[in-house]
Structure formats: C-alpha cells, structure tokens
Design an enzyme around this catalytic site. Sequence first.
Site, PDB file in Angstrom:
ATOM      1  N   ARG A  47      -6.209  42.000   7.982  1.00 35.61           N
ATOM      2  CA  ARG A  47      -7.435  41.608   8.669  1.00 35.61           C
ATOM      3  C   ARG A  47      -7.068  40.786   9.902  1.00 35.61           C
ATOM      4  O   ARG A  47      -6.067  40.057   9.908  1.00 35.61           O
ATOM      5  CB  ARG A  47      -8.344  40.810   7.735  1.00 35.61           C
ATOM      6  CG  ARG A  47      -8.828  41.628   6.539  1.00 35.61           C
ATOM      7  CD  ARG A  47      -9.719  40.810   5.613  1.00 35.61           C
ATOM      8  NE  ARG A  47     -10.167  41.625   4.476  1.00 35.61           N
ATOM      9  CZ  ARG A  47      -9.502  41.755   3.331  1.00 35.61           C
ATOM     10  NH1 ARG A  47      -8.349  41.107   3.180  1.00 35.61           N
ATOM     11  NH2 ARG A  47      -9.975  42.501   2.354  1.00 35.61           N
ATOM     12  N   HIS A  67      -7.449  45.218  -1.023  1.00 42.62           N
ATOM     13  CA  HIS A  67      -8.697  45.482  -1.720  1.00 42.62           C
ATOM     14  C   HIS A  67      -8.466  45.277  -3.217  1.00 42.62           C
ATOM     15  O   HIS A  67      -7.330  45.249  -3.681  1.00 42.62           O
ATOM     16  CB  HIS A  67      -9.156  46.920  -1.463  1.00 42.62           C
ATOM     17  CG  HIS A  67      -9.622  47.142  -0.068  1.00 42.62           C
ATOM     18  ND1 HIS A  67      -9.776  48.398   0.488  1.00 42.62           N
ATOM     19  CD2 HIS A  67      -9.965  46.264   0.915  1.00 42.62           C
ATOM     20  CE1 HIS A  67     -10.193  48.284   1.731  1.00 42.62           C
ATOM     21  NE2 HIS A  67     -10.308  47.005   2.018  1.00 42.62           N
ATOM     22  N   HIS A 116     -10.161  45.319  14.028  1.00 43.06           N
ATOM     23  CA  HIS A 116     -10.321  45.621  12.609  1.00 43.06           C
ATOM     24  C   HIS A 116     -10.161  47.119  12.342  1.00 43.06           C
ATOM     25  O   HIS A 116      -9.900  47.543  11.217  1.00 43.06           O
ATOM     26  CB  HIS A 116     -11.692  45.153  12.132  1.00 43.06           C
ATOM     27  CG  HIS A 116     -11.791  44.955  10.650  1.00 43.06           C
ATOM     28  ND1 HIS A 116     -11.966  45.994   9.774  1.00 43.06           N
ATOM     29  CD2 HIS A 116     -11.719  43.836   9.891  1.00 43.06           C
ATOM     30  CE1 HIS A 116     -12.017  45.523   8.533  1.00 43.06           C
ATOM     31  NE2 HIS A 116     -11.867  44.224   8.573  1.00 43.06           N
ATOM     32  N   TYR A 132      -4.203  44.293 -10.404  1.00 46.17           N
ATOM     33  CA  TYR A 132      -2.771  44.274 -10.125  1.00 46.17           C
ATOM     34  C   TYR A 132      -2.412  42.944  -9.468  1.00 46.17           C
ATOM     35  O   TYR A 132      -3.208  42.360  -8.733  1.00 46.17           O
ATOM     36  CB  TYR A 132      -2.384  45.411  -9.174  1.00 46.17           C
ATOM     37  CG  TYR A 132      -2.422  46.788  -9.787  1.00 46.17           C
ATOM     38  CD1 TYR A 132      -1.527  47.152 -10.778  1.00 46.17           C
ATOM     39  CD2 TYR A 132      -3.343  47.736  -9.349  1.00 46.17           C
ATOM     40  CE1 TYR A 132      -1.540  48.418 -11.332  1.00 46.17           C
ATOM     41  CE2 TYR A 132      -3.373  49.016  -9.897  1.00 46.17           C
ATOM     42  CZ  TYR A 132      -2.476  49.342 -10.882  1.00 46.17           C
ATOM     43  OH  TYR A 132      -2.493  50.592 -11.428  1.00 46.17           O
ATOM     44  N   ARG A 161      -7.325  48.965  10.270  1.00 43.32           N
ATOM     45  CA  ARG A 161      -7.379  49.116   8.810  1.00 43.32           C
ATOM     46  C   ARG A 161      -7.970  50.471   8.426  1.00 43.32           C
ATOM     47  O   ARG A 161      -7.481  51.151   7.522  1.00 43.32           O
ATOM     48  CB  ARG A 161      -8.197  47.966   8.199  1.00 43.32           C
ATOM     49  CG  ARG A 161      -7.489  46.638   8.343  1.00 43.32           C
ATOM     50  CD  ARG A 161      -8.354  45.446   7.946  1.00 43.32           C
ATOM     51  NE  ARG A 161      -8.776  45.474   6.557  1.00 43.32           N
ATOM     52  CZ  ARG A 161      -8.014  45.130   5.528  1.00 43.32           C
ATOM     53  NH1 ARG A 161      -6.756  44.755   5.735  1.00 43.32           N
ATOM     54  NH2 ARG A 161      -8.482  45.150   4.284  1.00 43.32           N
ATOM     55  N   LYS A 215      -9.279  37.007   2.086  1.00 45.35           N
ATOM     56  CA  LYS A 215     -10.692  37.172   1.794  1.00 45.35           C
ATOM     57  C   LYS A 215     -10.962  37.174   0.298  1.00 45.35           C
ATOM     58  O   LYS A 215     -11.945  36.604  -0.173  1.00 45.35           O
ATOM     59  CB  LYS A 215     -11.194  38.480   2.410  1.00 45.35           C
ATOM     60  CG  LYS A 215     -12.666  38.773   2.167  1.00 45.35           C
ATOM     61  CD  LYS A 215     -13.085  40.062   2.837  1.00 45.35           C
ATOM     62  CE  LYS A 215     -14.556  40.361   2.586  1.00 45.35           C
ATOM     63  NZ  LYS A 215     -14.978  41.629   3.231  1.00 45.35           N
TER      64      LYS A 215
END
Length: 410
Positions: A246, A361, A334, A371, A337, A273
């Site tokens: 990001r 994510h 951005h 994970y 991504r 985030k």
Amino acid sequence: METNKLSDVKIRAAKPQDKLYSISDGEGMFLEISPKGGKWWRFKYRFNGKQKRLSLGTYPSTSLKAARDKRQQARELLASGVDPGDQRKAEKMATETALRNTFAGVAEEWAQNKVSSEKWTPTTERKRRIWLNNGLLPFLGSRPISEITTAELWNVLQRTQKTSGYTANRLRGMASEIFNFAMATGRAENNPALPLQGQIAVKKEKHRLAILEPEEVGKMLRAIDACQAAATTKAAARLAPLVFVRPGELRHAEWSEIDLKKALWSIPAEKMKMREPHVVPLSRQAVAILKEIQPLTGHCRYVFEGTKPGEPISDNTLNKLLKTLGYKGRMTQHGWRAIARTLLDEVLDVRVDWIEHQLAHSVRDANGRAYNRTSHLEGRVGMMQQWADYLDGLKAEGPAEEVNGASQEA
C-alpha cells in the site's frame, strides 16, 4: 457573629507572606493567601461532629459576591441536614455520568477501545476521528445517546449525503457501531442506525485507477525509469511495482525494517492495515534500487525521506509523479496492487493464495486459521523474483519516449 468583613479593596491589599495565611469574611468563609500570591475562597463548617472545608473558587475569578452566594447555598444545605461537600461530589459524579452517556462520550470510549485493541492503525484513527468530528459530533455529540432516534440520525446523515453518499454511509456504519457499544455497556437499549442500513443512496464508486494491459504497463515502467524526478521520489516510484505494498506502507519504509543481505522487508503490525506483521521478499531488482538510494538516505530513519528532515515523502508525491508523466485519470499509486493481482494470476498463473498473502489480504487455510507472516515464504520469494523479471521483460519491449512528459521534473 460579624459577617461580610471583607471588601475588594481589603482583598487587593492582602499581600503574600512567608507562610500561608487567611483573612475571614465571617460565617465560616475566609480567603486563603499563599506565599506565591494565590488567593482561594474556603468555607469551613462542621457536619456530624467533623470539621470540614469546602473550596469556593479562586479570587478574582470568583468574585467576592459570587463566593458569598456559594457560602449561602452551603449554609442552606447544612440547615437541611445535607453535607455540602457530599452534595458537590454527587453533582460532579452526575455531570460526569451524563457526559459519559452522551453520544460524544460513548463515541470517545468506542474509539479508545478500537485503539487499545489495536484494531485501528494511527492512520485509520485519524481518518475516523475526522469523520466523527465533521459528520456526527457537531449534531449529536451533546445528546444523551439513549434519546437519539432513527429520524434524528437520518436528518444528520442527510447533511453529508448531499455531498457524498459514500461518506454518509460510512458515518451510518460508525454510528451503528457506537450505538452497539452503548448497548453493550448498558447506556442504550436499541440501535437507531440499524433501520437506516441500505437507505442511503450511494453512487457506484470508481475502482482505483490502474492500467492492466501488459503493453501499457511496460510503457509506464519505461516512463518512470526515464523521468527526472528527485532521487528519493524516483526510487520509490521504481520500487513500488516490485513490492506492490500500500502507498502508505511504501513511503513509511524504514531502513531498520530492511535486511538487504536476506532480501527481506519486515513491516511491523502497527503500520499495516490489517494490524498484522508483513514480510515482503525483495527481488534482485528491488535490492539494487535500495542499494542505489542507501548512500543518500541510509543515515536517515526513512528510506524515502522527503524535503522535511525526519519525515518521509508526502502521500501525494508519487501520484503527482504519475500525473506529470501523463497518467492523470488513468493510474494511481495504489493501482500497482491491482496490476500485480491481475497479471500474476492471469498471465503468470501464480497461486492465488500466494498473491493474496503478498497483498497482505486476509488468507486462511482449510481449517479457517489465518496464515502467519512467513507462510509460503519460499514460494513467495520465487513469485516476487518471477514478477520482477516479468516487469523487466515488459520494459524491454519498447522505447522510453512513448509517454509524453517522461523527462519532466517531479
């Protein structure tokens, strides 16, 4: 008993002495004068056989007349069998309770809970507080939260909807969380925001701009390589497509987080985030860029230090560069991504869970467990090198002059 002994002239004439002393006005009230010159009104009384004192304010903030009025009120309470000190404590507690039960009071507790539970990053907190301070608190802040109605909230949200349905809808969601918090802490019995779910018209939001055609990506990479931007800006712009983090994570990169020997960038949870630590494998190309910029900013905290010492480049720097290169309305920082997500999947046929994990994510295994940051690290190391080599191939497919403005300053 003599009363009203003092006057403003006498009070002003009372000078500080080596020790604390007092001058009486009668009926239990006196003015206490400190060695430093401070003057406090006090009321001395007895209740249930105990000697007590009550502060009536400071002079001249509390005038002689105002102090005498407070003395009279205290004497009336005593005549009724009420301890004026206990009465004041009860009133203070009632006021504090009332404030805690206002929308503003509950909203502040809710926000503090978000921060303390690490659900909000500093950036998220700043944004949410701006929304609260602009869209909800000016209209609902002083209202007892249990008395706010759906219609009242609707009227408040309509003010914001006139300019942004998206923001109004986010405000409704925040209000709903605040009302739920009030219910959980016993200060409200219902959530007036719930009936408004789906009632706010929101224009279809445009996706963040991104160029997804490989040929166009190659042109853009060549334009960035050929631009004459400031060294830190250009290095950040060149690194961005290789790491696709990001924008805020990129510009806040610190040298202490980067291990060039191991070719790993470890981003701490508080910068992410999702509030989870994140590892970014660095390709040979990414390491080379960092080594190029290290002589310039290696002594600094931030890899991409801006014009202000000790601060990173601004959040608009890289988007401004893209606009300078002719990509206004076509691409934002951005967008890298989205580009990586699309091309890694559709062109390079990389495992989707590796891609999603590298995008930071939320990815879970077959048992629903998240994970950790090093999951599939070996595979992601290979993926990042494959991606960097693929981008090099795209850059090699055409000349650098294909984008207007590539040589302009940024």
